[in-house]
Design a protein around this motif. Structure first.
Motif, PDB file in Angstrom:
ATOM      1  N   ASP A   1       0.900  14.556   5.932  1.00  0.00           N
ATOM      2  CA  ASP A   1      -0.558  14.524   6.072  1.00  0.00           C
ATOM      3  C   ASP A   1      -1.140  14.152   4.721  1.00  0.00           C
ATOM      4  O   ASP A   1      -0.544  14.466   3.674  1.00  0.00           O
ATOM      5  CB  ASP A   1      -1.070  15.895   6.523  1.00  0.00           C
ATOM      6  CG  ASP A   1      -2.461  15.797   7.132  1.00  0.00           C
ATOM      7  OD1 ASP A   1      -3.140  14.783   6.881  1.00  0.00           O
ATOM      8  OD2 ASP A   1      -2.862  16.730   7.848  1.00  0.00           O
ATOM      9  N   ASP A   2      -2.286  13.483   4.719  1.00  0.00           N
ATOM     10  CA  ASP A   2      -2.889  13.043   3.454  1.00  0.00           C
ATOM     11  C   ASP A   2      -4.162  13.780   3.112  1.00  0.00           C
ATOM     12  O   ASP A   2      -4.857  13.408   2.153  1.00  0.00           O
ATOM     13  CB  ASP A   2      -3.158  11.540   3.497  1.00  0.00           C
ATOM     14  CG  ASP A   2      -4.140  11.159   4.599  1.00  0.00           C
ATOM     15  OD1 ASP A   2      -4.498  12.047   5.425  1.00  0.00           O
ATOM     16  OD2 ASP A   2      -4.549   9.985   4.657  1.00  0.00           O
ATOM     17  N   ASP A   3      -4.501  14.835   3.828  1.00  0.00           N
ATOM     18  CA  ASP A   3      -5.743  15.559   3.575  1.00  0.00           C
ATOM     19  C   ASP A   3      -5.680  16.250   2.208  1.00  0.00           C
ATOM     20  O   ASP A   3      -4.768  17.026   1.927  1.00  0.00           O
ATOM     21  CB  ASP A   3      -5.963  16.597   4.673  1.00  0.00           C
ATOM     22  CG  ASP A   3      -7.298  17.300   4.534  1.00  0.00           C
ATOM     23  OD1 ASP A   3      -8.219  16.674   3.981  1.00  0.00           O
ATOM     24  OD2 ASP A   3      -7.412  18.476   4.937  1.00  0.00           O
ATOM     25  N   GLY A   4      -6.642  15.970   1.359  1.00  0.00           N
ATOM     26  CA  GLY A   4      -6.704  16.616   0.055  1.00  0.00           C
ATOM     27  C   GLY A   4      -5.906  15.928  -1.020  1.00  0.00           C
ATOM     28  O   GLY A   4      -5.867  16.428  -2.155  1.00  0.00           O
TER      29      GLY A   4
ATOM     30  N   ASP B   1       0.834  -1.189   0.000  1.00  0.00           N
ATOM     31  CA  ASP B   1       0.000   0.000   0.000  1.00  0.00           C
ATOM     32  C   ASP B   1       0.879   1.254   0.000  1.00  0.00           C
ATOM     33  O   ASP B   1       1.872   1.335   0.728  1.00  0.00           O
ATOM     34  CB  ASP B   1      -0.899   0.002   1.245  1.00  0.00           C
ATOM     35  CG  ASP B   1      -1.809   1.208   1.263  1.00  0.00           C
ATOM     36  OD1 ASP B   1      -2.400   1.519   0.221  1.00  0.00           O
ATOM     37  OD2 ASP B   1      -1.910   1.856   2.326  1.00  0.00           O
ATOM     38  N   VAL B   2       0.536   2.207  -0.855  1.00  0.00           N
ATOM     39  CA  VAL B   2       1.224   3.496  -0.912  1.00  0.00           C
ATOM     40  C   VAL B   2       0.218   4.589  -0.582  1.00  0.00           C
ATOM     41  O   VAL B   2      -0.988   4.432  -0.800  1.00  0.00           O
ATOM     42  CB  VAL B   2       1.868   3.744  -2.292  1.00  0.00           C
ATOM     43  CG1 VAL B   2       2.961   2.746  -2.562  1.00  0.00           C
ATOM     44  CG2 VAL B   2       0.826   3.709  -3.403  1.00  0.00           C
ATOM     45  N   GLN B   3       0.716   5.706  -0.095  1.00  0.00           N
ATOM     46  CA  GLN B   3      -0.146   6.792   0.359  1.00  0.00           C
ATOM     47  C   GLN B   3       0.389   8.115  -0.150  1.00  0.00           C
ATOM     48  O   GLN B   3       1.577   8.428   0.040  1.00  0.00           O
ATOM     49  CB  GLN B   3      -0.212   6.791   1.891  1.00  0.00           C
ATOM     50  CG  GLN B   3      -1.195   7.791   2.472  1.00  0.00           C
ATOM     51  CD  GLN B   3      -1.271   7.677   3.989  1.00  0.00           C
ATOM     52  OE1 GLN B   3      -0.490   6.958   4.599  1.00  0.00           O
ATOM     53  NE2 GLN B   3      -2.193   8.402   4.586  1.00  0.00           N
ATOM     54  N   CYS B   4      -0.440   8.882  -0.835  1.00  0.00           N
ATOM     55  CA  CYS B   4      -0.070  10.210  -1.318  1.00  0.00           C
ATOM     56  C   CYS B   4      -0.231  11.209  -0.173  1.00  0.00           C
ATOM     57  O   CYS B   4      -1.305  11.299   0.431  1.00  0.00           O
ATOM     58  CB  CYS B   4      -0.937  10.611  -2.501  1.00  0.00           C
ATOM     59  SG  CYS B   4      -0.713   9.567  -3.958  1.00  0.00           S
ATOM     60  N   VAL B   5       0.831  11.968   0.104  1.00  0.00           N
ATOM     61  CA  VAL B   5       0.819  12.864   1.264  1.00  0.00           C
ATOM     62  C   VAL B   5       1.433  14.209   0.892  1.00  0.00           C
ATOM     63  O   VAL B   5       2.049  14.360  -0.162  1.00  0.00           O
ATOM     64  CB  VAL B   5       1.612  12.243   2.437  1.00  0.00           C
ATOM     65  CG1 VAL B   5       0.900  11.037   3.001  1.00  0.00           C
ATOM     66  CG2 VAL B   5       3.027  11.872   2.002  1.00  0.00           C
ATOM     67  N   TYR B   6       1.230  15.178   1.750  1.00  0.00           N
ATOM     68  CA  TYR B   6       1.866  16.483   1.613  1.00  0.00           C
ATOM     69  C   TYR B   6       2.471  16.867   2.957  1.00  0.00           C
ATOM     70  O   TYR B   6       2.113  16.312   4.006  1.00  0.00           O
ATOM     71  CB  TYR B   6       0.863  17.536   1.139  1.00  0.00           C
ATOM     72  CG  TYR B   6      -0.115  17.988   2.206  1.00  0.00           C
ATOM     73  CD1 TYR B   6       0.133  19.130   2.973  1.00  0.00           C
ATOM     74  CD2 TYR B   6      -1.279  17.266   2.466  1.00  0.00           C
ATOM     75  CE1 TYR B   6      -0.745  19.540   3.963  1.00  0.00           C
ATOM     76  CE2 TYR B   6      -2.168  17.665   3.444  1.00  0.00           C
ATOM     77  CZ  TYR B   6      -1.899  18.808   4.193  1.00  0.00           C
ATOM     78  OH  TYR B   6      -2.769  19.210   5.178  1.00  0.00           O
ATOM     79  N   TRP B   7       3.401  17.830   2.929  1.00  0.00           N
ATOM     80  CA  TRP B   7       4.078  18.241   4.152  1.00  0.00           C
ATOM     81  C   TRP B   7       3.263  19.314   4.862  1.00  0.00           C
ATOM     82  O   TRP B   7       3.061  20.414   4.346  1.00  0.00           O
ATOM     83  CB  TRP B   7       5.474  18.769   3.833  1.00  0.00           C
ATOM     84  CG  TRP B   7       6.289  19.069   5.052  1.00  0.00           C
ATOM     85  CD1 TRP B   7       6.575  20.282   5.588  1.00  0.00           C
ATOM     86  CD2 TRP B   7       6.918  18.099   5.901  1.00  0.00           C
ATOM     87  NE1 TRP B   7       7.344  20.144   6.714  1.00  0.00           N
ATOM     88  CE2 TRP B   7       7.578  18.812   6.933  1.00  0.00           C
ATOM     89  CE3 TRP B   7       6.992  16.720   5.894  1.00  0.00           C
ATOM     90  CZ2 TRP B   7       8.299  18.176   7.933  1.00  0.00           C
ATOM     91  CZ3 TRP B   7       7.703  16.092   6.901  1.00  0.00           C
ATOM     92  CH2 TRP B   7       8.350  16.816   7.896  1.00  0.00           C
ATOM     93  N   ASN B   8       2.788  18.972   6.058  1.00  0.00           N
ATOM     94  CA  ASN B   8       1.996  19.881   6.877  1.00  0.00           C
ATOM     95  C   ASN B   8       2.939  20.564   7.868  1.00  0.00           C
ATOM     96  O   ASN B   8       3.462  19.923   8.784  1.00  0.00           O
ATOM     97  CB  ASN B   8       0.901  19.106   7.612  1.00  0.00           C
ATOM     98  CG  ASN B   8      -0.076  20.019   8.336  1.00  0.00           C
ATOM     99  OD1 ASN B   8       0.235  21.182   8.605  1.00  0.00           O
ATOM    100  ND2 ASN B   8      -1.254  19.504   8.643  1.00  0.00           N
ATOM    101  N   PHE B   9       3.159  21.871   7.698  1.00  0.00           N
ATOM    102  CA  PHE B   9       4.105  22.601   8.528  1.00  0.00           C
ATOM    103  C   PHE B   9       3.656  22.665   9.994  1.00  0.00           C
ATOM    104  O   PHE B   9       4.487  22.921  10.873  1.00  0.00           O
ATOM    105  CB  PHE B   9       4.285  24.023   7.995  1.00  0.00           C
ATOM    106  CG  PHE B   9       5.148  24.112   6.777  1.00  0.00           C
ATOM    107  CD1 PHE B   9       6.460  24.535   6.858  1.00  0.00           C
ATOM    108  CD2 PHE B   9       4.662  23.747   5.536  1.00  0.00           C
ATOM    109  CE1 PHE B   9       7.267  24.611   5.736  1.00  0.00           C
ATOM    110  CE2 PHE B   9       5.450  23.806   4.400  1.00  0.00           C
ATOM    111  CZ  PHE B   9       6.756  24.246   4.500  1.00  0.00           C
ATOM    112  N   ASN B  10       2.399  22.453  10.289  1.00  0.00           N
ATOM    113  CA  ASN B  10       1.882  22.643  11.650  1.00  0.00           C
ATOM    114  C   ASN B  10       1.896  21.371  12.481  1.00  0.00           C
ATOM    115  O   ASN B  10       1.634  21.434  13.688  1.00  0.00           O
ATOM    116  CB  ASN B  10       0.448  23.183  11.578  1.00  0.00           C
ATOM    117  CG  ASN B  10       0.383  24.535  10.896  1.00  0.00           C
ATOM    118  OD1 ASN B  10       1.259  25.386  11.092  1.00  0.00           O
ATOM    119  ND2 ASN B  10      -0.649  24.755  10.078  1.00  0.00           N
ATOM    120  N   LYS B  11       2.176  20.234  11.907  1.00  0.00           N
ATOM    121  CA  LYS B  11       2.150  18.988  12.666  1.00  0.00           C
ATOM    122  C   LYS B  11       3.379  18.879  13.565  1.00  0.00           C
ATOM    123  O   LYS B  11       4.380  19.575  13.378  1.00  0.00           O
ATOM    124  CB  LYS B  11       2.091  17.793  11.716  1.00  0.00           C
ATOM    125  CG  LYS B  11       0.776  17.674  10.946  1.00  0.00           C
ATOM    126  CD  LYS B  11       0.635  16.325  10.278  1.00  0.00           C
ATOM    127  CE  LYS B  11       0.382  15.230  11.275  1.00  0.00           C
ATOM    128  NZ  LYS B  11       0.060  13.941  10.638  1.00  0.00           N
TER     129      LYS B  11
END
Length: 1177
Positions: free
Chosen positions: A752-755, A734-744
């Protein structure tokens, strides 16, 4: 084709040409024209006239794709109205035809041409046609050229065969292989790499203008020359060496408001001063002519900004012509065919003592300006002093005053000592009283920041030195010379006597960054980082804080931006913990793109492991934009592609939708135009993974918009992101598309994977769709929870040390039992040898695994992984066989008959693992490979090296079935046998004769020995979960990696019979023992005995009996007709001798125990057999 007096030699070069990508610009080098029925000919333009030549040389390349096309063709024809065919080359019916001065020569091999009249010349201003399709000579029609032609050049002089060969890369001086020489109707040209021709000597002509910041238009000729030299030295590659730079004032014939060329109209403001420039360049090492001719216009087309912001220089792109020449001329002349207004200023970069004045004759009567050549001589011959001389002069006659005075000065002054740089004629009202000499210019005050401190250099006259005390040691001084020259300037400071003020990175905290010293601070940081391969937390914070100050206080030019990106690249590639600074690094790179100036349209900055591209967009015209990155698999050499797809080695790709234009800022006088920024990071370790069970498996790429009207999110059209897998996902995890969330993670950032969602995924790439812009990556799901680096490192050390120690002692154990025949007589000893061999093989393969996998050979890695798998299964199997033998010995005492007992055990112990490994290779060979446990289990070998350079089972299903399930079955059986054995031993202790006591330590030793032999310590791996996971991992690593040491301790060092064998065979002197009759009393039970003669015939086979005087046992046997019914029953031997069991009292009259008529032993089974071996102590 070469003509010299009476002879004409023909040289035709035929080469294989391939169609390629067209190269823009005037140059046709590296390109071919394909003549077909549609494209039948090229014609020389009328403005390129051929003079009346008495000597000439023609070179061209021809290529034919079919034999028919090569048999009849017309390469070129030069005709004149008065003479039908003056010059030509053709082939008809395999006969070569050559025309010269109207005469024709024909041959099938070679030609020698004889011209009776030596004064014959080529008729001028004729028509030259390439690939003529209707060539009629004396009423004969010659066929058209169906093939490829390239590099047609014509020289107005004779060139020998040697010259044609050695100077084949030079351009013609009458007809050139350039687009502006030819009319090319319906014809396209194609690039061809096989036409590569390397050359090093080039002549470049161009026109440029200088726009001064003070608005004045009075740049002197020598100042323009210095500016041009600095500009060329800055923008051209370091392998391009300037031999001579000459600058001319633009002649009167060009002084209009427009410069017209074939493609466009370029308008120049009359208030801007323009200059013609002639540059002689050496390219070392040699490069392909086509590459250089296209590279030079590309490098010179951008506006050049003075670092001191005093002027801008811009070249007319259409005026840039680079020509490969045979050699540099000794003199410099103004452009031919022009009337010049003033002299030319030239800098020659070699030692010389000649100054010459010359003019260039052409076919059109012209007046060439006199040329003054400024030569840079050796310091021993001349001192560079510059003077301004004023004097009154009287002239008579109608001559041009400026021309007359210039000629007089050049002829009167000593050639080897003086030269005229500039000449101005003043009106009569400004006449001086007499000759005056004055040293010109000075060096302005300058503040200079170095690693040795801040130095403030005052205004200093030319040829003088300035001195300043050193900041660290004021008693010493730094010095700097003001160089007096055409453009007087400061030389490099001499700070040798000054000590370093900024010696370490923390010293940067005392350096204040200003807009004036940003370049010096950048240079300091660069020098400091060059000596550091690892940075601690404080050092990283200091460097990044200074970089932030530099970006915020300066105008980030492409040059400064490249320096900043190089520094960040050095930090990323250092062995430093950058996780706390991830957001800070991302913000700095973002700010570099936001504040960049001094480029047109787009700009790209690249460095190892990082790249930034900025693209200016027009809001109303934006449709889509793509950003591609091609790099090696380590991310060290990124190459950027804007609005084009990389051909190979694509590691990242972003496509922005047209809906993004709604987020661009509206046109405003206070805002800069919108700008799209792309970033690429080739260091995945920069981004901490905050999601358990996932690892970042791609490089990171980002897109953003400067001055966006609102945060870019919830887009109606998705942003498409394609990323390359660093570890091929061959098992389709399984792979997951994510982006870097500066606030985490409390502001430290995290994935984070939101959006974002996955569109499709293969083993090599994953394509994601996201509704916002930020930094993107792809996470790969793994099945284990990673340890913290400290514990992982400690466990790795324990594992390797334990395996090394075990290997040594397992080898000693195997040698001991193999060398001494008396020790391997019974079954337990033989089983112990096989178990030790399996464990030894497992440990040795593990120790060399990482080294062998580092070779990068896939086949070798599969072999190593399968071998290690085999020895692991063999170790488990022999542990299970130990339990089987123990069960037969203690529980299944009577009526046990196993023919070929050890042979069958060997078949099972070594055969079952072999069958399993072969099945794995047949069903799924991809299950073996590298990247050990990046996705696998830690249950049984957690402390193995977690690096990618380890060969093991990659497939989870294969691991669970062939390792975990197999081990679970073996250990469940071993645990059951272990419990039964303990119960049996307990019964023996209860039934032992009164008065006999057993020691607790002996019982514990026996239990420990059985536990290790049955491999029960491996079951700890099944419980390495939960809060006690780390503790159990340490226990697992210590017990199992040292299993070989424990076997040596319990079954060699602590066994009396083994120690006696060592003393008998290995010791000397008083430590040596001799063989004696009752040696075997201390041996293990159940060794092989000599058969008794004529034993009684029992009705059924009986178990072994124990002699009273020795450890030898016999098996009841029948007569010759029933010998196959006898058996030797397996026994505990090694296992129970360590237990404190009660011994039976031996009768002196006991000489043996024969089977009873009923087939039973006098003693009740194996229990009494054990009791008999535990005599009085």
């Amino acid at each position: 084709m070469t003509f010299l007096q009476r002879f004409l030699n023909v040289f035709i070069t035929l080469s294989l040409l391939n169609t390629g990508e067209q190269v823009s610009g005037l140059s046709l080098w590296g390109e071919v024209v394909q003549f077909t029925t549609v494209c039948s000919n090229w014609t020389l333009k009328p403005q390129v006239s051929i003079p009346p030549l008495q000597e000439l040389t023609v070179c061209l390349n021809l290529n034919f794709e079919t034999e028919e096309a090569a048999s009849s063709w017309t390469a070129f024809m030069y005709s004149h109205p008065e003479v039908q065919t003056e010059l030509g080359l053709a082939m008809k019916e395999h006969r070569l035809l050559v025309w010269l001065f109207g005469s024709e020569w024909s041959t099938t091999r070679s030609i020698n041409l004889y011209t009776p009249s030596l004064s014959r010349k080529l008729s001028p201003n004729g028509t030259l046609t390439l690939g003529a399709s209707r060539s009629v000579v004396n009423g004969i029609t010659f066929p058209a050229l169906v093939g490829k032609l390239s590099l047609f050049r014509l020289w107005g002089r004779e060139r020998s065969e040697q010259d044609v060969t050695s100077l084949r890369c030079t351009e013609g001086d009458v007809v050139k292989w350039e687009r502006d020489n030819w009319d090319t109707p319906f014809c396209d040209v194609f690039s061809n790499s096989s036409l590569e021709c390397k050359w090093s000597v080039y002549k470049v002509r161009l026109m440029f203008l200088i726009m001064r910041s003070d608005g004045k238009n009075n740049t002197k000729l020598y100042t323009a020359r210095d500016i041009a030299h600095t500009w060329l030295r800055t923008v051209l590659p370091s392998t391009f060496f300037l031999n001579r730079v000459s600058v001319f004032e633009v002649p009167r014939s060009k002084k209009n408001n427009s410069f017209v060329n074939e493609n466009k109209l370029v308008r120049w403001s009359p208030s801007l001063k323009r200059f013609d420039c002639l540059v002689h360049i050496n390219v070392i090492p040699c490069l392909n002519v086509a590459t250089v001719k296209n590279m030079i216009p590309t490098e010179l087309r951008d506006i050049y900004y003075d670092p001191n912001e005093k002027f801008q220089l811009q070249a007319d792109c259409d005026s840039i012509h680079a020509t490969p020449v045979e050699s540099f001329s000794a003199v410099t002349t103004s452009p031919p065919g022009e009337v010049t207004e003033s002299s030319v200023t030239t800098t020659t970069f070699k030692t010389t003592t000649s100054i010459k004045t010359t003019s260039t004759p052409t076919s059109v009567p012209t007046t060439a300006a006199p040329v003054t050549t400024l030569n840079t001589m050796t310091p021993a011959n001349v001192s560079e002093l510059y003077f301004e001389v004023k004097m009154n002069m009287s002239l008579t006659g109608d001559s041009d005053p400026g021309q007359t005075v210039s000629t007089w000065l050049n002829s009167s002054l000593p050639d080897d000592m003086m030269m005229v740089l500039d000449l101005q004629l003043l009106p009569k009202t400004q006449r001086c009283l007499g000759p005056a000499f004055q040293v010109i210019t000075k060096c302005n005050a300058e503040t200079y920041l170095t690693m040795k401190g801040l130095f403030v250099w005052p205004d200093t006259p030319g040829a003088k030195n300035a001195s300043q005390p050193c900041p660290k040691n004021p008693l010493s001084h730094g010095r700097r010379q003001c160089k007096l020259s055409l453009s007087t300037h400061w030389l490099v400071s001499d700070l040798e006597d000054c000590g370093l003020v900024v010696e370490t990175i923390p010293d940067l905290n005392h350096v204040e960054v200003t807009s004036e010293n940003v370049l010096e601070v950048v240079e300091m940081i660069k020098d400091l980082l060059s000596d550091h391969s690892t940075l601690n937390y404080q050092e990283v914070a200091t460097v990044l804080n200074k970089l932030e100050d530099i970006v915020n206080l300066s105008r980030v030019t492409p040059c400064l931006g490249q320096a900043l990106i190089n520094i960040i690249s050095n930090i990323l590639e250092s062995d430093s913990n950058l996780v706390p600074f991830t957001n800070m690094i991302l913000n700095i790179t973002e700010a570099v793109g936001d504040r960049m100036v001094g480029y047109e349209g787009s700009s790209t900055l690249t460095a190892p492991s990082i790249a930034i591209s900025v693209v200016d967009v027009v809001p109303g015209e934006f449709s889509s934009l793509t950003f591609g990155v091609s790099s090696d698999r380590a991310g060290k050499k990124p190459e950027i592609f804007i609005n084009s797809y990389p051909f190979n080695q694509t590691v990242a790709f972003i496509s922005l939708p047209s809906v993004l234009q709604h987020s661009f800022p509206e046109n405003s006088s206070t805002q800069s135009p919108p700008r799209v920024k792309f970033q690429f990071f080739g260091i995945p370790m920069l981004f901490k993974n905050s999601q358990q069970g996932h690892v970042l498996n791609t490089f990171v790429v980002s897109a953003s918009v400067t001055n966006a009207s609102a945060p870019i999110k919830d887009l109606d059209e998705d942003v498409e992101v394609m990323l390359y897998h660093l570890i091929p996902n061959t098992l389709h995890r399984d792979v997951q598309c994510v982006y870097w969330n500066f606030n985490k993670n409390n502001g430290h950032g995290g994935w984070d994977d939101d959006g974002c969602r996955k569109e499709n995924s293969s083993s090599q790439y994953t394509t994601c769709l996201c509704d916002h812009l930020t930094h993107f990556g792809v996470l790969l799901a793994v099945s284990r929870t990673q340890l913290d680096p400290a514990n992982e490192q400690i466990l790795t050390i324990i594992t390797y040390v334990g395996c090394g120690v075990s290997s040594v002692f397992l080898g000693i154990t195997v040698l001991t039992y193999t060398a001494f025949e008396k020790l391997r007589r019974d079954y337990p000893s033989q089983i112990l040898i096989h178990l030790s061999l399996a464990l030894l093989g497992l440990n040795l393969v593990f120790l060399v695994n990482s080294w062998l996998s580092s070779w990068g050979l896939y086949g070798l890695c599969v072999a190593v992984a399968s071998t290690m798998h085999y020895f692991l299964l063999a170790s488990f199997t022999w542990m299970g066989l130990e339990a089987v033998n123990m069960y037969f010995a203690l529980v299944k005492v009577f009526n046990v008959y196993v023919p070929s007992y050890i042979l069958k055990f060997c078949s099972l112990g070594w055969g079952i693992p072999l069958v399993i490994c072969i099945l794995v290779l047949i069903v799924n060979r991809e299950a073996y490979g590298s990247h050990l446990y990046t996705h696998g289990q830690q249950s049984l070998k957690t402390t193995l090296d977690n690096s990618d350079n380890f060969c093991w089972i990659q497939d989870d299903l294969t691991f669970y079935v062939s390792v975990v399930a197999y081990a679970a079955l073996v250990f469940l059986f071993n645990i059951a046998v272990f419990v039964v054995v303990l119960i049996q031993i307990r019964h023996m202790r209860v039934n032992r004769p009164a008065g006999i006591r057993g020691g607790l330590m002996h019982d514990l030793k026996g239990v420990a020995s059985i536990t290790l032999l049955l491999g029960l310590t491996w079951t700890v791996g099944f419980f390495t979960v939960g809060p006690a996971r780390v503790v159990l991992l340490y226990l697992f690593a210590g017990l199992n990696t040292l299993q070989g040491l424990f076997i040596f301790l319990f079954h060699c060092l602590m066994k009396e019979n083994v120690r006696k064998q060592w003393r008998i065979h290995l010791c000397f002197g008083r430590f040596r023992l001799d063989e004696y009759s009752d040696y075997s009393n201390s041996g293990s039970v159940g060794v092989t005995a000599k058969p008794k003669s004529n034993p009684p015939k029992p009705p059924v086979p009986s178990v072994d009996s124990v002699k009273s005087s020795s450890t030898e046992s016999t098996s009841a046997s029948s007569d010759s007709s029933q010998r196959d019914s006898s058996c030797k029953r397996p026994n505990l031997g090694l296992f129970v001798n360590s237990l404190a069991l009660p011994r039976a009292q031996k009768s002196p009259s006991d000489t043996g125990a024969l089977p009873s008529p009923r087939g039973e032993n006098p003693t009740p089974g194996w229990r009494n057999h054990l009791l008999g071996q535990q005599g009085n102590r």
